[in-house]
Design a protein around this motif. Structure first.
Motif, PDB file in Angstrom:
ATOM      1  N   ALA A 144       0.816  -1.207   0.000  1.00 10.95           N
ATOM      2  CA  ALA A 144       0.000   0.000   0.000  1.00 10.95           C
ATOM      3  C   ALA A 144       0.855   1.264   0.000  1.00 10.95           C
ATOM      4  O   ALA A 144       0.544   2.234  -0.689  1.00 10.95           O
ATOM      5  N   LEU A 180     -12.398   7.335  -3.683  1.00 12.21           N
ATOM      6  CA  LEU A 180     -12.431   6.828  -2.305  1.00 12.21           C
ATOM      7  C   LEU A 180     -13.552   5.799  -2.134  1.00 12.21           C
ATOM      8  O   LEU A 180     -13.401   4.823  -1.382  1.00 12.21           O
ATOM      9  N   CYS A 215     -12.254   2.662  -3.453  1.00 13.55           N
ATOM     10  CA  CYS A 215     -11.302   2.099  -2.493  1.00 13.55           C
ATOM     11  C   CYS A 215     -12.032   1.243  -1.459  1.00 13.55           C
ATOM     12  O   CYS A 215     -11.572   0.150  -1.108  1.00 13.55           O
ATOM     13  N   TYR A 270     -13.360  -2.027  -3.034  1.00 14.36           N
ATOM     14  CA  TYR A 270     -12.281  -2.979  -3.315  1.00 14.36           C
ATOM     15  C   TYR A 270     -11.687  -3.534  -2.022  1.00 14.36           C
ATOM     16  O   TYR A 270     -11.283  -4.696  -1.958  1.00 14.36           O
ATOM     17  N   PHE A 271     -11.636  -2.723  -0.974  1.00 17.64           N
ATOM     18  CA  PHE A 271     -11.165  -3.192   0.329  1.00 17.64           C
ATOM     19  C   PHE A 271     -12.026  -4.347   0.829  1.00 17.64           C
ATOM     20  O   PHE A 271     -11.513  -5.378   1.287  1.00 17.64           O
ATOM     21  N   LEU A 329      -4.046   4.108  -6.000  1.00 15.22           N
ATOM     22  CA  LEU A 329      -4.631   4.313  -4.680  1.00 15.22           C
ATOM     23  C   LEU A 329      -5.718   3.283  -4.387  1.00 15.22           C
ATOM     24  O   LEU A 329      -5.768   2.714  -3.286  1.00 15.22           O
ATOM     25  N   ILE A 330      -6.591   3.044  -5.357  1.00 16.02           N
ATOM     26  CA  ILE A 330      -7.662   2.065  -5.167  1.00 16.02           C
ATOM     27  C   ILE A 330      -7.079   0.694  -4.857  1.00 16.02           C
ATOM     28  O   ILE A 330      -7.520  -0.004  -3.926  1.00 16.02           O
ATOM     29  N   ASN A 331      -6.065   0.305  -5.610  1.00 16.67           N
ATOM     30  CA  ASN A 331      -5.484  -1.013  -5.397  1.00 16.67           C
ATOM     31  C   ASN A 331      -4.735  -1.098  -4.074  1.00 16.67           C
ATOM     32  O   ASN A 331      -4.787  -2.105  -3.379  1.00 16.67           O
ATOM     33  N   SER A 332      -4.008  -0.019  -3.721  1.00 15.48           N
ATOM     34  CA  SER A 332      -3.217  -0.070  -2.487  1.00 15.48           C
ATOM     35  C   SER A 332      -4.109  -0.082  -1.251  1.00 15.48           C
ATOM     36  O   SER A 332      -3.937  -0.923  -0.363  1.00 15.48           O
ATOM     37  N   LEU A 333      -5.082   0.847  -1.175  1.00 18.85           N
ATOM     38  CA  LEU A 333      -5.971   0.867  -0.021  1.00 18.85           C
ATOM     39  C   LEU A 333      -6.890  -0.355  -0.013  1.00 18.85           C
ATOM     40  O   LEU A 333      -7.182  -0.912   1.045  1.00 18.85           O
ATOM     41  N   GLY A 334      -7.333  -0.753  -1.203  1.00 11.11           N
ATOM     42  CA  GLY A 334      -8.177  -1.941  -1.275  1.00 11.11           C
ATOM     43  C   GLY A 334      -7.458  -3.181  -0.800  1.00 11.11           C
ATOM     44  O   GLY A 334      -8.021  -4.008  -0.066  1.00 11.11           O
TER      45      GLY A 334
END
Length: 448
Positions: free
Chosen positions: A71, A250, A253, A256-257, A380-385
């Motif tokens: 992340a 967001l 995010c 996906y999380f 960002l979506i992939n890292s936070l997810g």
């Protein structure tokens, strides 16, 4: 319509077909290796813990630490790729993660386990969102769910092929004085290094660099991609910082999380669940049985994504919600039934739902992000997810300990999936710029 008007469409259709044949199988092969190196610890879990002195709590923490490093460096990695190009950056990612993955064979303490899992996340950061971004350079929006699905074949195939491979390597226990789990980490890490070097010579950064396309095909494809990028530039966020705080980004995010909580909560423990169901230690037999849920996911994935590509973007949210809800029903069923056959059937439904939702999900952020905004937003979506991969093992262990139940954790994962399904249904509030320029595959002749 005269020939001069048809030629660009014909060139575009042919170009997309060639992209699918040349690039997607290789990207998918890279992802097979990436996902296998990320989750192969699940196959080594029991023997690895016993020989390296890793407790159950330490295993859950170490498995999740990968996603902290991942992340932190995801967005910077994606931004670097936009500057240096995909071929060099993908090579760097794969070689470094291969070396670190192989070094897992040297783990003899909890501290070294934590360190290497964190560094593995740092090394691999940017690979997945980099590929999602890379696909937007080559494939117009109307074909993207299908292309994402072919790339996402890497997850189930990593387990279909990786399960038996990991199980076989584990059975080399004692050969040349090396433990089975050490063989597994070393061999699978080396494979990543070799493919990383291959990527440098095989990939092209953009359509205009592709000598395997004709001049007409290069022009038609680049024009189509650029036209979509201009529309997204006009209607969506186009600066990095505005993208990182954009409410739609967001929202993605969060969805996906929740998906990744369910996916990794299942993946990290699937081999031991199957071992308990069939009454065998983790080895070749368990590896083969573990491949069953992922084989089902493999077949369902392409059918769902092909069908989704025929729908307008707003209607895809219903497909995504149905997939993730079905996966949650499956994982809850695997916890509820004591019969090994029914439990594995439930896991097959769960794998199919959770894998099939993801290529459809990525059509939403890709529909209105472009340029630096796409690099930052997708990263960002992939890292936070993917922090769901950190939270899920820890939350699963905690709730099972608190309730003294081995099934409580699975019900928690199912709840996460149902919550993601509910959020998908509210996506109608976000209009994607790409909807205005999306062309149905049937109008361009189809490229599948």
């Amino acid at each position: 319509m005269h020939t001069g008007e048809r030629a660009p469409d014909e060139a575009l259709t042919t170009a997309i077909r060639r992209v699918m044949v040349r690039l997607l199988p290789f990207l998918f092969f890279m992802y097979v290796i990436a996902f296998l190196d990320r989750v192969n610890i699940g196959f080594a879990k029991q023997e690895f813990q016993a020989h390296a002195g890793i407790s159950e709590g330490a295993y859950a923490l170490g498995a999740g630490l990968f996603f902290i490093g991942y992340a932190l460096f995801e967005v910077p990695s994606n931004l670097i790729m936009t500057r240096v190009g995909a071929r060099w950056w993908m090579c760097r990612i794969m070689v470094t993660w291969g070396i670190i993955s192989a070094a897992m064979a040297l783990v003899n303490s909890e501290f070294l386990f934590y360190l290497l899992r964190f560094l593995l996340g740092v090394a691999e950061a940017g690979f997945f969102p980099g590929v999602i971004l890379y696909i937007t350079y080559w494939v117009p929006h109307a074909y993207r769910a299908r292309c994402n699905a072919l790339f996402y074949f890497g997850i189930p195939l990593a387990s279909v092929l990786g399960g038996p491979l990991s199980g076989l390597l584990l059975e080399l226990d004692g050969v040349a004085g090396i433990l089975g789990w050490q063989w597994m980490f070393a061999v699978e890490g080396l494979i990543a290094c070799v493919v990383g070097v291959w990527a440098y010579f095989y990939l092209d950064n953009k359509p205009t660099d592709a000598k395997w396309l004709s001049p007409d095909q290069r022009t038609a494809l680049q024009t189509a991609v650029d036209r979509e990028a201009e529309a997204k530039q006009a209607h969506g966020p186009h600066r990095m910082w505005s993208t990182l705080v954009d409410r739609r980004v967001l929202y993605f995010c969060l969805i996906y999380f929740l998906i990744q909580c369910s996916v990794y909560g299942m993946t990290f423990y699937l081999p031991t669940q199957v071992a308990a169901a069939v009454g065998s230690k983790v080895g070749l037999l368990v590896g083969l049985v573990t491949a069953i849920p992922w084989t089902v996911a493999l077949l369902v994935n392409i059918a769902v994504s092909t069908g989704a590509d025929r729908l307008a973007q707003p209607k895809k949210r219903f497909v995504a919600a149905a997939c993730v809800a079905t996966g949650s029903v499956g994982i809850a069923a695997s916890a509820f039934f004591s019969s090994p056959v029914l439990a594995i059937a439930g896991l097959a439904v769960a794998a199919a739902g959770y894998i099939s939702v993801q290529p459809v999900f990525w059509t939403f952020p890709a529909a209105y992000l472009t340029g630096t905004a796409a690099a930052a937003g997708i990263g960002l979506i992939n890292s936070l997810g993917n922090l769901g991969g950190f939270v899920a093992p820890i939350a699963k262990t905690w709730i099972e300990t608190s309730f003294h139940s081995q099934t409580a954790g699975l019900y928690l994962l199912a709840f996460c999936g149902f919550a993601a399904a509910a959020l998908f249904l509210t996506l109608s509030r976000f209009k994607a710029p790409a909807e205005e320029i999306q062309t149905s595959p049937s109008k361009t002749g189809g490229a599948a």
